[in-house]
Design an enzyme around this catalytic site. Structure first.
Site, PDB file in Angstrom:
ATOM      1  N   GLU A  64      37.116  36.956  46.409  1.00 14.00           N
ATOM      2  CA  GLU A  64      38.516  37.136  46.011  1.00 14.00           C
ATOM      3  C   GLU A  64      39.255  35.802  46.047  1.00 14.00           C
ATOM      4  O   GLU A  64      39.155  35.050  47.015  1.00 14.00           O
ATOM      5  CB  GLU A  64      39.191  38.130  46.963  1.00 14.00           C
ATOM      6  CG  GLU A  64      40.647  38.413  46.656  1.00 14.00           C
ATOM      7  CD  GLU A  64      41.292  39.319  47.687  1.00 14.00           C
ATOM      8  OE1 GLU A  64      42.373  39.857  47.391  1.00 14.00           O
ATOM      9  OE2 GLU A  64      40.728  39.476  48.787  1.00 14.00           O
TER      10      GLU A  64
ATOM     11  N   LYS B 195      43.355  44.217  40.137  1.00  9.39           N
ATOM     12  CA  LYS B 195      43.434  45.093  41.313  1.00  9.39           C
ATOM     13  C   LYS B 195      44.577  46.091  41.147  1.00  9.39           C
ATOM     14  O   LYS B 195      45.701  45.715  40.819  1.00  9.39           O
ATOM     15  CB  LYS B 195      43.639  44.241  42.567  1.00  9.39           C
ATOM     16  CG  LYS B 195      43.614  45.006  43.875  1.00  9.39           C
ATOM     17  CD  LYS B 195      43.758  44.047  45.063  1.00  9.39           C
ATOM     18  CE  LYS B 195      43.659  44.771  46.389  1.00  9.39           C
ATOM     19  NZ  LYS B 195      43.826  43.836  47.537  1.00  9.39           N
TER      20      LYS B 195
ATOM     21  N   CYS C 189      38.928  43.483  47.577  1.00  9.27           N
ATOM     22  CA  CYS C 189      39.343  43.566  48.977  1.00  9.27           C
ATOM     23  C   CYS C 189      39.386  45.020  49.454  1.00  9.27           C
ATOM     24  O   CYS C 189      38.398  45.738  49.372  1.00  9.27           O
ATOM     25  CB  CYS C 189      40.683  42.860  49.174  1.00  9.27           C
ATOM     26  SG  CYS C 189      41.110  42.557  50.902  1.00  9.27           S
TER      27      CYS C 189
END
Length: 525
Positions: A278, A340, A390
């Site tokens: 990430e 995301k 994440c």
């Protein structure tokens, strides 16, 4: 007046002792999760709560359940404080209040489980078996709510106590992690029920936990012994840069960080897919042609890079920022990307920003915008891949696009926020459970700990721990056929609960009939 005062004092003392028991039992649940995985503490923790809730009123049950949750989350998510000390001069003072406040809020969900159990149990006499079933159902309902209310936070679900036990975690392929929690808590409450039972019933209930564990182990073993499909011929390289979070975004360190990832990526060895974590590139890579050219020069012919990067898009409302994973090939072309969609409150955006004068913990020019949802990416010559960035990996049933099933899941993450705490191990446990639920390998690239290759049974094939810098070269494991949970999601949980209650009610009715028949025959005799 004296008897009344003494009685009130006794009730308060009893409540205090029950709350103390709950507060002491809550942290034991954390010791059942990785990195500890002490399985024997599972029945100790949940049986203590089960026994502690007997004969309580609504309000007292809420307080006992809340005390249990306060101990559970106060210890279990204490690692969150680490993120506030990345910039201690700005956020250090907020670390303790933030952990305390979040723990107190999350503790409401065990409190909900407690009052559900007590209130329903009070409305009808039920034996020990039905009481355990009600307790497990109430707990699972509260966990499901915790995973969905507001943004949801399904961290350290009860079923994760089984993640380090290969056969015992496999039932999640049928009923998901919430279903595994239901089974875990039901079996774990039985010893508490045995303590309160008398006579022959105590012996029967005492044997039931062993029967439950053996059944789960047998079901899991059957799945582990099923024939695995042929793995795809795809070579992976995972890069873990181990760049300290406090240094990562400093302008003077950006070139060194980029050069480090290029150096690790070009170590001897062949690969088809290169995986960076990430926000591995500390900038807007799609706008930096020179950086993309350096990446293209480092990629073998026909290979691709999947890397976490921030992105920005101009719109009529201004600039929107996204936390993304983007794919690049060896010709300097951007192939595809994923944004995301499940953002971290106060980390990637500030809820109610107009009302709350609070800064984000992460550096950036503005709040991130959520993406449209789970997406399957098609890369040239590669198996289809889903991406979870994440903590998106912690959400059961919300990682994979159900319309276009991928062949593997890429989890790009940055756990350097949490140092050497237990947080990264708990995060990895969630990734392993998604592999079991979906029947798909999960490949994890972390800035620092824990990068890993996880097969479709949740087994760790290779890993780089927190604080390590290096690469993992590995073959992409094979995908399993779609699991029942992958096909039907949490409907499988509902089916499990209904089937369990049908079985228990039938068993209870049969036992009552036999007792009544025996009584009638004795009277007639």
């Amino acid at each position: 007046m004296k008897p009344a005062i003494l009685n009130c004092f006794a009730l308060r003392k009893r409540l205090l002792s029950r709350m103390t028991l709950g507060f002491a039992a809550g942290p034991l649940t954390v010791l059942t999760f990785p990195p500890f995985s002490i399985l024997l503490l599972v029945p100790v923790a949940y049986s203590a709560l089960f026994v502690g809730l007997r004969d309580l009123s609504f309000g007292r049950a809420f307080l006992v359940g809340w005390a249990f949750g306060l101990g559970q989350f106060g210890f279990g998510i204490s690692w969150i404080a680490e993120s506030f000390y990345v910039e201690p001069e700005r956020f250090g003072a907020l670390a303790t209040p933030a952990v305390a406040g979040l723990s107190a809020g999350l503790a409401i969900f065990p409190a909900i489980a407690a009052v559900l159990f007590v209130e329903i149990a009070r409305r009808g006499a039920m034996g020990s078996l039905l009481a355990c079933l009600l307790f497990a159902t109430s707990w699972t309902a509260a966990e499901w709510l915790r995973g969905h209310v507001l943004t949801g936070f399904p961290w350290n679900l009860a079923g994760y106590a089984l993640v380090d036990y290969a056969a015992l975690r496999q039932p999640a392929a049928w009923v998901g992690s919430y279903g595994l929690s239901f089974l875990t808590v039901f079996v774990a409450a039985l010893p508490g029920a045995a303590l309160m039972a008398v006579g022959r019933q105590r012996l029967i209930i005492s044997l039931m936990p062993l029967a439950g564990i053996v059944t789960m182990w047998a079901v899991g073993t059957l799945r582990l012994q099923s024939d695995a499909p042929q793995p795809p011929d795809v070579d992976l390289r995972i890069v873990q840069g181990n760049v300290p979070q406090e240094e990562k975004w400093a302008p003077e360190n950006r070139e060194a960080t980029f050069a480090l990832y290029l150096e690790l990526s070009t170590q001897p060895g062949d690969f088809d897919v290169l995986l960076w974590p990430e926000t591995a590139f500390p900038g807007f890579l799609d706008e930096d042609a020179q950086a993309r050219a350096r990446i293209a020069a480092a990629l073998p012919d026909g290979s691709v890079l999947l890397t976490g990067v921030p992105d920005r898009v101009l719109s009529e409302d201004g600039t929107r920022y996204f936390n993304t994973v983007q794919a690049f090939d060896d010709t300097n072309e951007i192939l595809t990307g994923y944004a995301k969609h499940h953002l971290v409150p106060f980390g990637e955006y500030v809820p109610f920003r107009g009302w709350l004068p609070i800064e984000r913990l992460t550096a950036g020019l503005g709040d991130f915008t959520p993406g449209p949802g789970p997406r399957t990416l098609a890369l040239p010559g590669m198996p289809l891949v889903a991406v979870a960035i994440c903590y998106e990996i912690i959400f059961p049933g919300h990682v994979v696009d159900d319309m276009f099933r991928p062949d593997w899941i890429f989890n790009a993450t940055n756990d350097s926020w949490f140092g050497t705490s237990i947080g990264p191990e708990q995060h990895l446990a969630s990734a392993r459970m998604r592999a079991v639920e979906e029947g798909l390998p999960v490949i994890r690239a972390a800035n620092t700990g824990i990068s890993a290759v996880i097969d479709a049974n949740g087994e760790i094939i290779a890993r780089l721990d927190t604080g390590e810098r290096g690469i993992i070269d590995a073959d992409l494991p094979s995908a399993q056929p779609p699991t029942p949970y992958a096909l039907f999601g949490d409907w499988m949980l509902l089916a499990l609960i209904l089937a369990s209650w049908s079985w228990a009610l039938a068993a209870n009715a049969t036992a009552n009939y036999r007792r009544m028949r025996k009584t009638v025959m004795q009277r007639c005799g």
